[in-house]
Scaffold this motif. Structure first.
Motif, PDB file in Angstrom:
ATOM      1  N   ALA A 149     -12.085 -31.419 -25.077  1.00  0.00           N
ATOM      2  CA  ALA A 149     -12.097 -31.079 -23.651  1.00  0.00           C
ATOM      3  C   ALA A 149     -12.737 -32.188 -22.833  1.00  0.00           C
ATOM      4  CB  ALA A 149     -12.839 -29.760 -23.436  1.00  0.00           C
ATOM      5  N   VAL A 150     -13.760 -32.823 -23.371  1.00  0.00           N
ATOM      6  CA  VAL A 150     -14.370 -33.969 -22.695  1.00  0.00           C
ATOM      7  C   VAL A 150     -13.385 -35.121 -22.607  1.00  0.00           C
ATOM      8  CG1 VAL A 150     -16.155 -35.747 -22.891  1.00  0.00           C
ATOM      9  CG2 VAL A 150     -16.742 -33.346 -23.262  1.00  0.00           C
ATOM     10  N   ARG A 151     -12.649 -35.345 -23.672  1.00  0.00           N
ATOM     11  CA  ARG A 151     -11.638 -36.413 -23.641  1.00  0.00           C
ATOM     12  C   ARG A 151     -10.595 -36.154 -22.551  1.00  0.00           C
ATOM     13  NH1 ARG A 151      -8.916 -37.962 -29.084  1.00  0.00           N
ATOM     14  NH2 ARG A 151      -8.193 -39.611 -27.691  1.00  0.00           N
ATOM     15  N   ASP A 152     -10.255 -34.887 -22.343  1.00  0.00           N
ATOM     16  CA  ASP A 152      -9.280 -34.547 -21.304  1.00  0.00           C
ATOM     17  C   ASP A 152      -9.796 -34.891 -19.913  1.00  0.00           C
ATOM     18  OD1 ASP A 152      -7.447 -33.613 -23.150  1.00  0.00           O
ATOM     19  OD2 ASP A 152      -8.086 -31.525 -22.981  1.00  0.00           O
ATOM     20  N   LEU A 153     -11.109 -34.983 -19.773  1.00  0.00           N
ATOM     21  CA  LEU A 153     -11.702 -35.324 -18.483  1.00  0.00           C
ATOM     22  C   LEU A 153     -11.816 -36.826 -18.263  1.00  0.00           C
ATOM     23  CD1 LEU A 153     -14.662 -32.759 -18.520  1.00  0.00           C
ATOM     24  CD2 LEU A 153     -12.543 -32.571 -17.199  1.00  0.00           C
ATOM     25  N   SER A 154     -11.592 -37.607 -19.303  1.00  0.00           N
ATOM     26  CA  SER A 154     -11.809 -39.051 -19.238  1.00  0.00           C
ATOM     27  C   SER A 154     -10.498 -39.795 -18.980  1.00  0.00           C
ATOM     28  CB  SER A 154     -12.404 -39.557 -20.561  1.00  0.00           C
ATOM     29  OG  SER A 154     -13.608 -38.888 -20.856  1.00  0.00           O
ATOM     30  N   PRO A 155     -10.562 -40.902 -18.251  1.00  0.00           N
ATOM     31  CA  PRO A 155      -9.361 -41.720 -18.069  1.00  0.00           C
ATOM     32  C   PRO A 155      -8.795 -42.141 -19.428  1.00  0.00           C
ATOM     33  CG  PRO A 155     -11.124 -42.448 -16.610  1.00  0.00           C
ATOM     34  CD  PRO A 155     -11.743 -41.448 -17.551  1.00  0.00           C
ATOM     35  N   ASN A 156      -7.508 -41.989 -19.597  1.00  0.00           N
ATOM     36  CA  ASN A 156      -6.821 -42.381 -20.832  1.00  0.00           C
ATOM     37  C   ASN A 156      -7.337 -41.615 -22.063  1.00  0.00           C
ATOM     38  OD1 ASN A 156      -5.361 -44.404 -19.380  1.00  0.00           O
ATOM     39  ND2 ASN A 156      -7.174 -45.728 -19.532  1.00  0.00           N
ATOM     40  N   ARG A 157      -7.953 -40.446 -21.834  1.00  0.00           N
ATOM     41  CA  ARG A 157      -8.486 -39.629 -22.924  1.00  0.00           C
ATOM     42  C   ARG A 157      -9.371 -40.460 -23.859  1.00  0.00           C
ATOM     43  NH1 ARG A 157      -6.439 -36.695 -26.576  1.00  0.00           N
ATOM     44  NH2 ARG A 157      -7.670 -34.846 -26.113  1.00  0.00           N
ATOM     45  N   ALA A 158     -10.256 -41.223 -23.263  1.00  0.00           N
ATOM     46  CA  ALA A 158     -11.158 -42.071 -24.045  1.00  0.00           C
ATOM     47  C   ALA A 158     -12.054 -41.224 -24.937  1.00  0.00           C
ATOM     48  CB  ALA A 158     -12.011 -42.918 -23.106  1.00  0.00           C
ATOM     49  N   ALA A 190     -16.603 -41.703 -14.200  1.00  0.00           N
ATOM     50  CA  ALA A 190     -17.661 -42.338 -14.985  1.00  0.00           C
ATOM     51  C   ALA A 190     -17.501 -42.003 -16.468  1.00  0.00           C
ATOM     52  CB  ALA A 190     -19.027 -41.877 -14.490  1.00  0.00           C
ATOM     53  N   PRO A 191     -17.933 -42.906 -17.347  1.00  0.00           N
ATOM     54  CA  PRO A 191     -17.874 -42.587 -18.783  1.00  0.00           C
ATOM     55  C   PRO A 191     -18.757 -41.387 -19.097  1.00  0.00           C
ATOM     56  CG  PRO A 191     -19.211 -44.544 -18.394  1.00  0.00           C
ATOM     57  CD  PRO A 191     -18.548 -44.223 -17.095  1.00  0.00           C
ATOM     58  N   ILE A 192     -18.341 -40.608 -20.093  1.00  0.00           N
ATOM     59  CA  ILE A 192     -19.055 -39.380 -20.452  1.00  0.00           C
ATOM     60  C   ILE A 192     -19.549 -39.477 -21.898  1.00  0.00           C
ATOM     61  CG2 ILE A 192     -18.956 -36.872 -20.562  1.00  0.00           C
ATOM     62  CD1 ILE A 192     -16.513 -36.920 -18.778  1.00  0.00           C
ATOM     63  N   ALA A 193     -20.821 -39.176 -22.096  1.00  0.00           N
ATOM     64  CA  ALA A 193     -21.370 -39.002 -23.436  1.00  0.00           C
ATOM     65  C   ALA A 193     -21.528 -37.511 -23.694  1.00  0.00           C
ATOM     66  CB  ALA A 193     -22.711 -39.717 -23.567  1.00  0.00           C
ATOM     67  N   VAL A 194     -21.543 -37.129 -24.955  1.00  0.00           N
ATOM     68  CA  VAL A 194     -21.670 -35.722 -25.346  1.00  0.00           C
ATOM     69  C   VAL A 194     -22.924 -35.560 -26.192  1.00  0.00           C
ATOM     70  CG1 VAL A 194     -20.613 -33.796 -26.576  1.00  0.00           C
ATOM     71  CG2 VAL A 194     -19.166 -35.443 -25.375  1.00  0.00           C
ATOM     72  N   PHE A 195     -23.776 -34.617 -25.794  1.00  0.00           N
ATOM     73  CA  PHE A 195     -24.968 -34.299 -26.584  1.00  0.00           C
ATOM     74  C   PHE A 195     -24.764 -32.962 -27.284  1.00  0.00           C
ATOM     75  CE2 PHE A 195     -29.097 -32.181 -27.161  1.00  0.00           C
ATOM     76  CZ  PHE A 195     -29.713 -33.116 -27.979  1.00  0.00           C
ATOM     77  N   LEU A 196     -24.993 -32.945 -28.605  1.00  0.00           N
ATOM     78  CA  LEU A 196     -24.869 -31.737 -29.417  1.00  0.00           C
ATOM     79  C   LEU A 196     -26.268 -31.287 -29.822  1.00  0.00           C
ATOM     80  CD1 LEU A 196     -21.884 -32.869 -31.682  1.00  0.00           C
ATOM     81  CD2 LEU A 196     -21.798 -31.522 -29.566  1.00  0.00           C
ATOM     82  N   HIS A 197     -26.630 -30.081 -29.405  1.00  0.00           N
ATOM     83  CA  HIS A 197     -27.997 -29.620 -29.621  1.00  0.00           C
ATOM     84  C   HIS A 197     -28.232 -29.155 -31.047  1.00  0.00           C
ATOM     85  CE1 HIS A 197     -27.409 -25.221 -29.835  1.00  0.00           C
ATOM     86  NE2 HIS A 197     -26.462 -25.358 -28.912  1.00  0.00           N
ATOM     87  N   GLY A 198     -29.505 -29.109 -31.407  1.00  0.00           N
ATOM     88  CA  GLY A 198     -29.906 -28.634 -32.719  1.00  0.00           C
ATOM     89  C   GLY A 198     -30.291 -27.166 -32.687  1.00  0.00           C
ATOM     90  N   GLY A 199     -31.069 -26.762 -33.706  1.00  0.00           N
ATOM     91  CA  GLY A 199     -31.431 -25.364 -33.881  1.00  0.00           C
ATOM     92  C   GLY A 199     -30.908 -24.799 -35.188  1.00  0.00           C
TER      93      GLY A 199
END
Length: 267
Positions: free
Chosen positions: A118-127, A59-68
């Motif tokens: 690292a997330v790209r490494d988990l995605s097909p074709n390093r999307a 499945a496609p992956i989105a990345v959330f970057l937290h604040g603080g």
């Protein structure tokens, strides 16, 4: 003269922020019980770990970057966002990173780069993933888009020009000087364009009840990059402050969630 301390001290501006943040924590706990994440290290450090909420294999992956303000919170606070994306078949990665003053802001940005790769490494074709973030995370989402690491960025209440933080209490932990603030401000970074690998979509979303400075930062960033070919969108969410602006992310049917899902589908 603008009182920059008052403009950027969000906890003082929103006296009931502890109740809002406790709501984040409660929903995070519920989400982790219903959808146990898979922790994945992206580096050797204790905080160089991200939680992966997987909708389905491939499945496609989105990345959330937290604040603080780069000096508080971590991935476990924001697990409550995951169910909204999982409902649409989108996986979510939420990385933690080291915090100031233990490390410099430049080091935090390096960690976020590692996490996104690292997330790209988990995605097909390093999307390249859609990267979205809140406050400090909005700053870093724009940085990832500038560097060609993201297919699109949604910056929620982002800080794109760090110079105004220098005279405020926020800078006690960051220790920014004029030169470093300029170097780490994405408003001064290369603008992604058609010849740049990655995406050229940047949403700048801010609460309509946030300080004038936060609204200004998002509007100027959208106008500046939009004038140079980036597909930008500025939105001030009516009635939302710096903390409640995240509420739509907990609703699978909200316009904010649908926007992230649609951008992910186009990645």
């Amino acid at each position: 003269m603008i009182d920059l301390e008052a403009q950027y001290n969000n906890r003082a501006l929103v006296p009931d922020h502890p109740a809002v943040m406790e709501g984040w924590r409660e929903r995070a706990q519920g989400a982790r019980m219903a959808h146990p994440p898979r922790p994945a290290a992206y580096g050797p450090g204790e905080r160089e770990v991200m939680d992966l909420f997987e909708a389905a294999p491939g499945a496609p992956i989105a990345v959330f970057l937290h604040g603080g303000y780069w000096q508080a919170l971590g991935r476990e606070w924001f697990s409550g966002i995951a169910p909204s994306l999982l409902a649409h078949g989108v996986s979510l990665a939420i990385p933690s990173y080291d915090l100031a003053p233990t490390v410099r802001l430049g080091r935090i940005l390096s960690q976020v780069r590692q996490a996104v790769e690292a997330v790209r490494d988990l995605s097909p074709n390093r999307a390249r993933p859609v990267v979205f973030g809140h406050s400090a995370g909005g700053h870093m989402a724009a940085c990832m888009l500038s560097e060609g690491r993201a297919s699109a960025a949604v910056a929620i209440s982002g800080v794109f020009d760090l110079a105004p933080l220098i005279p405020t209490s926020v800078n006690a932990a960051l220790g920014l000087d004029v030169r470093e603030a300029a170097a780490l401000s994405p408003i001064h970074w290369p603008v992604p364009n058609g010849s740049t690998p990655g995406g050229t979509v940047l949403d700048c979303v801010v609460g309509g009840d946030e300080s004038a400075e936060f609204i200004r930062q998002s509007r100027i960033m959208a106008d500046l990059w939009g004038g140079q070919g980036v597909q930008t969108r500025f939105e001030a969410v009516e009635g939302a402050n710096h903390f409640t602006v995240l509420e739509p992310l907990f609703d699978s049917g909200s316009a904010m969630t649908r926007r992230i899902v649609n951008l992910t589908a186009k990645a």
